[in-house]
Design a protein around this motif. Structure first.
Motif, PDB file in Angstrom:
ATOM      1  N   PHE A  58       0.810  -1.134   0.098  1.00  0.00           N
ATOM      2  CA  PHE A  58      -0.037  -0.168   0.035  1.00  0.00           C
ATOM      3  C   PHE A  58       0.896   1.041   0.097  1.00  0.00           C
ATOM      4  CE2 PHE A  58      -2.565  -3.432   1.789  1.00  0.00           C
ATOM      5  CZ  PHE A  58      -3.765  -3.125   1.102  1.00  0.00           C
ATOM      6  N   THR A  59       0.793   2.321  -0.965  1.00  0.00           N
ATOM      7  CA  THR A  59       1.526   3.377  -1.100  1.00  0.00           C
ATOM      8  C   THR A  59       0.709   4.485  -0.359  1.00  0.00           C
ATOM      9  OG1 THR A  59       0.650   3.758  -3.380  1.00  0.00           O
ATOM     10  CG2 THR A  59       2.487   2.479  -3.312  1.00  0.00           C
ATOM     11  N   ASN A  60       1.591   5.526  -0.082  1.00  0.00           N
ATOM     12  CA  ASN A  60       1.094   6.641   0.471  1.00  0.00           C
ATOM     13  C   ASN A  60       0.306   6.558   1.858  1.00  0.00           C
ATOM     14  OD1 ASN A  60      -1.389   6.080  -0.685  1.00  0.00           O
ATOM     15  ND2 ASN A  60      -2.257   7.880  -0.883  1.00  0.00           N
ATOM     16  N   MET A  61       0.765   5.683   2.465  1.00  0.00           N
ATOM     17  CA  MET A  61       0.137   5.057   3.870  1.00  0.00           C
ATOM     18  C   MET A  61       0.549   6.370   4.897  1.00  0.00           C
ATOM     19  SD  MET A  61      -1.723   2.893   3.082  1.00  0.00           S
ATOM     20  CE  MET A  61      -2.339   2.593   4.877  1.00  0.00           C
ATOM     21  N   GLU A  62       1.425   6.995   4.697  1.00  0.00           N
ATOM     22  CA  GLU A  62       1.772   8.065   5.599  1.00  0.00           C
ATOM     23  C   GLU A  62       0.669   9.214   5.898  1.00  0.00           C
ATOM     24  OE1 GLU A  62       3.524   7.305   3.037  1.00  0.00           O
ATOM     25  OE2 GLU A  62       5.618   6.640   3.796  1.00  0.00           O
ATOM     26  N   ARG A  63       0.142   9.398   4.696  1.00  0.00           N
ATOM     27  CA  ARG A  63      -0.948  10.489   4.752  1.00  0.00           C
ATOM     28  C   ARG A  63      -2.094   9.701   5.395  1.00  0.00           C
ATOM     29  NH1 ARG A  63      -3.205  14.440   6.452  1.00  0.00           N
ATOM     30  NH2 ARG A  63      -4.962  15.094   5.464  1.00  0.00           N
ATOM     31  N   VAL A  64      -2.407   8.470   4.987  1.00  0.00           N
ATOM     32  CA  VAL A  64      -3.682   7.792   5.457  1.00  0.00           C
ATOM     33  C   VAL A  64      -3.579   7.544   6.877  1.00  0.00           C
ATOM     34  CG1 VAL A  64      -4.981   5.551   5.557  1.00  0.00           C
ATOM     35  CG2 VAL A  64      -4.147   6.441   3.163  1.00  0.00           C
ATOM     36  N   ASN A  65      -2.585   7.388   7.650  1.00  0.00           N
ATOM     37  CA  ASN A  65      -2.375   7.198   9.073  1.00  0.00           C
ATOM     38  C   ASN A  65      -2.378   8.740   9.601  1.00  0.00           C
ATOM     39  OD1 ASN A  65      -1.751   4.554  10.049  1.00  0.00           O
ATOM     40  ND2 ASN A  65      -0.169   4.490   8.665  1.00  0.00           N
ATOM     41  N   GLU A  66      -2.019   9.626   8.857  1.00  0.00           N
ATOM     42  CA  GLU A  66      -2.159  10.942   9.451  1.00  0.00           C
ATOM     43  C   GLU A  66      -3.501  11.319   9.638  1.00  0.00           C
ATOM     44  OE1 GLU A  66       0.175  13.646   6.995  1.00  0.00           O
ATOM     45  OE2 GLU A  66       2.120  12.894   7.635  1.00  0.00           O
ATOM     46  N   MET A  67      -4.421  10.881   8.507  1.00  0.00           N
ATOM     47  CA  MET A  67      -5.755  11.328   8.385  1.00  0.00           C
ATOM     48  C   MET A  67      -6.297  10.762   9.815  1.00  0.00           C
ATOM     49  SD  MET A  67      -6.422  10.713   4.474  1.00  0.00           S
ATOM     50  CE  MET A  67      -8.301  11.015   4.595  1.00  0.00           C
ATOM     51  N   LEU A  68      -6.063   9.409  10.066  1.00  0.00           N
ATOM     52  CA  LEU A  68      -6.571   8.869  11.272  1.00  0.00           C
ATOM     53  C   LEU A  68      -6.204   9.263  12.473  1.00  0.00           C
ATOM     54  CD1 LEU A  68      -6.259   5.026   9.851  1.00  0.00           C
ATOM     55  CD2 LEU A  68      -8.501   6.338  10.254  1.00  0.00           C
ATOM     56  N   ALA A  69      -5.049   9.707  12.522  1.00  0.00           N
ATOM     57  CA  ALA A  69      -4.329  10.431  13.977  1.00  0.00           C
ATOM     58  C   ALA A  69      -4.963  11.558  14.039  1.00  0.00           C
ATOM     59  CB  ALA A  69      -2.763  10.765  13.771  1.00  0.00           C
ATOM     60  N   GLU A  70      -5.560  12.495  12.912  1.00  0.00           N
ATOM     61  CA  GLU A  70      -6.054  13.730  13.272  1.00  0.00           C
ATOM     62  C   GLU A  70      -7.718  13.534  13.569  1.00  0.00           C
ATOM     63  OE1 GLU A  70      -5.567  15.342   9.352  1.00  0.00           O
ATOM     64  OE2 GLU A  70      -3.480  15.693   9.582  1.00  0.00           O
ATOM     65  N   GLY A  71      -8.142  12.342  13.578  1.00  0.00           N
ATOM     66  CA  GLY A  71      -9.622  11.971  13.981  1.00  0.00           C
ATOM     67  C   GLY A  71     -10.366  11.774  12.706  1.00  0.00           C
ATOM     68  N   LYS A  72      -9.933  11.735  11.793  1.00  0.00           N
ATOM     69  CA  LYS A  72     -10.736  11.737  10.566  1.00  0.00           C
ATOM     70  C   LYS A  72     -11.252  10.269  10.083  1.00  0.00           C
ATOM     71  CE  LYS A  72      -8.990  15.999   8.488  1.00  0.00           C
ATOM     72  NZ  LYS A  72      -7.897  16.365   7.171  1.00  0.00           N
ATOM     73  N   SER A  73     -12.265  10.058   9.962  1.00  0.00           N
ATOM     74  CA  SER A  73     -12.585   8.481   9.724  1.00  0.00           C
ATOM     75  C   SER A  73     -12.761   8.407   8.102  1.00  0.00           C
ATOM     76  CB  SER A  73     -13.786   8.201  10.385  1.00  0.00           C
ATOM     77  OG  SER A  73     -13.779   8.020  11.522  1.00  0.00           O
ATOM     78  N   ILE A  74     -12.556   7.440   7.547  1.00  0.00           N
ATOM     79  CA  ILE A  74     -12.281   7.268   6.050  1.00  0.00           C
ATOM     80  C   ILE A  74     -13.279   5.992   5.455  1.00  0.00           C
ATOM     81  CG2 ILE A  74     -10.667   6.622   4.183  1.00  0.00           C
ATOM     82  CD1 ILE A  74      -8.412   7.439   6.445  1.00  0.00           C
ATOM     83  N   SER A  75     -13.840   6.375   4.271  1.00  0.00           N
ATOM     84  CA  SER A  75     -14.560   5.381   3.454  1.00  0.00           C
ATOM     85  C   SER A  75     -13.655   4.936   2.408  1.00  0.00           C
ATOM     86  CB  SER A  75     -15.727   5.951   2.980  1.00  0.00           C
ATOM     87  OG  SER A  75     -16.696   5.773   3.995  1.00  0.00           O
ATOM     88  N   VAL A  76     -13.466   3.916   1.988  1.00  0.00           N
ATOM     89  CA  VAL A  76     -12.600   3.456   0.910  1.00  0.00           C
ATOM     90  C   VAL A  76     -13.543   2.898  -0.070  1.00  0.00           C
ATOM     91  CG1 VAL A  76     -10.650   2.064   0.166  1.00  0.00           C
ATOM     92  CG2 VAL A  76     -10.554   3.017   2.204  1.00  0.00           C
ATOM     93  N   PHE A  77     -13.863   3.447  -1.207  1.00  0.00           N
ATOM     94  CA  PHE A  77     -14.440   2.923  -2.214  1.00  0.00           C
ATOM     95  C   PHE A  77     -13.704   1.921  -3.328  1.00  0.00           C
ATOM     96  CE2 PHE A  77     -16.822   6.415  -0.792  1.00  0.00           C
ATOM     97  CZ  PHE A  77     -18.066   6.474  -1.363  1.00  0.00           C
ATOM     98  N   LEU A  78     -13.937   0.545  -3.366  1.00  0.00           N
ATOM     99  CA  LEU A  78     -13.100  -0.288  -4.122  1.00  0.00           C
ATOM    100  C   LEU A  78     -13.907  -1.142  -4.872  1.00  0.00           C
ATOM    101  CD1 LEU A  78     -12.293  -3.430  -2.470  1.00  0.00           C
ATOM    102  CD2 LEU A  78     -12.213  -1.361  -0.642  1.00  0.00           C
ATOM    103  N   GLY A  79     -13.622  -2.062  -5.786  1.00  0.00           N
ATOM    104  CA  GLY A  79     -14.410  -2.717  -6.483  1.00  0.00           C
ATOM    105  C   GLY A  79     -13.817  -3.961  -6.761  1.00  0.00           C
ATOM    106  N   HIS A  80     -14.723  -5.089  -7.439  1.00  0.00           N
ATOM    107  CA  HIS A  80     -13.842  -6.244  -7.752  1.00  0.00           C
ATOM    108  C   HIS A  80     -12.832  -6.263  -8.849  1.00  0.00           C
ATOM    109  CE1 HIS A  80     -17.918  -7.386  -5.655  1.00  0.00           C
ATOM    110  NE2 HIS A  80     -17.134  -8.209  -5.324  1.00  0.00           N
TER     111      HIS A  80
END
Length: 297
Positions: free
Chosen positions: A99-121
């Motif tokens: 998984f790339t750019n995980m630093e930003r994702v972890n920062e978002m969670l640390a800032e208290g932001k919840s995330i919806s990930v839209f993915l497909g088959h």
């Protein structure tokens, strides 16, 4: 022992046997299985051909057949790769599913932001359940899924999907699960495989996707906007056989500001762009366009 229990242990044993086979040998097995699977069993060949032909009317039959064969090769690869989830080590899967750019994702969670990930088959979506290995230890990560009719397979798949810290949440309990996390004020990341078809009686919206006007689930958009989640799209790339990369990119900077259904439209546009680059990596065996409307409607 009941038949259901016997079935469960037989299937689990088979999956575990396959999971211990080295990847190189597993892909030799996949190459061998392709021929009877494609030419003899012909698993859902009519549906796959129909889906591809209708989705890519600009392509000739020779190109459609080439994509079709590539798809079946990948489909068998992915099925065997998914079996590896029963026993593969965290270290090995982190090498193969990155998984790339995980630093930003972890920062978002640390800032208290919840995330919806839209993915497909698309790509190996089963391996995407290992995202928990890339998040901070206290992060909550979950995947919304539709329970399988076969209880044995449902139990086995749920167990494999949860091995690396991901929690599986049944679709019908999604809102309650999200509300409980919101009450606890815990930032979290939830994956939605959002390209599934709604039941016919539940259809509320159609969108344009792969040359079809299709009914789509709108629950992902509604939940994302209601709870104020950030919306990310999971862009998956197959680097080579047995190796994948996933990059998370924003679907929109402010989902709540969008009119109804626009976030859903953005998701399907992004997914279609991915599919058009490598169409063999999409799941064509499902009768995805069964309830599609005529373009004249």
């Amino acid at each position: 022992m009941s038949f259901a229990m016997l079935h469960y242990y037989v299937v689990l044993s088979l999956i575990k046997v396959l999971s211990y086979i080295p990847f190189k040998v597993l892909y030799v097995l996949s190459d061998i299985l392709f021929y009877p699977f494609y030419f003899v069993v012909r698993y859902r060949r009519k549906i796959v051909r129909k889906n591809l032909t209708e989705s890519f009317p600009e392509k000739g039959i020779d190109e459609i057949v080439r994509i079709e064969k590539k798809f079946y090769h990948f489909f068998i690869d992915m099925a065997l790769e998914s079996c590896k989830m029963a026993t593969i080590s965290p270290e090995e899967i982190k090498r193969r599913m990155q998984f790339t750019n995980m630093e930003r994702v972890n920062e978002m969670l640390a800032e208290g932001k919840s995330i919806s990930v839209f993915l497909g088959h698309y790509g190996n979506w089963e391996w995407l359940t290992t995202i928990g290995l890339w998040l901070h230890e206290d992060a909550v990560v979950a995947q919304i899924y539709r329970k399988l009719r076969n209880e044995s397979m449902d139990k086995i798949m749920k167990s494999m999907r949860e091995r690396m810290g991901n929690k599986c949440v049944e679709m019908r309990t999604t809102v309650r699960f999200m509300a409980n996390l919101a009450t606890d004020n815990r930032a979290h990341m939830i994956g939605f495989i959002a390209d599934q078809s709604p039941k016919r009686r539940e259809v509320k919206y159609y969108t344009r996707f792969l040359n079809h006007n299709i009914p789509v689930l709108i629950g992902t958009e509604k939940a994302t906007k209601h709870f104020g989640y950030d919306a990310l799209f999971a862009s998956v790339r197959r680097v080579k056989r047995g190796y994948y990369e996933c990059e998370f990119t924003p679907l929109h900077d402010n989902p709540k500001s969008l009119p109804d259904f626009e976030l859903t439209d953005l998701y399907f546009q992004r997914l279609e762009n991915e599919i058009r680059q490598r169409p063999e990596l999409y799941l064509w065996t499902h009768n995805r366009f069964k309830y599609a409307m005529s373009s004249d409607n």
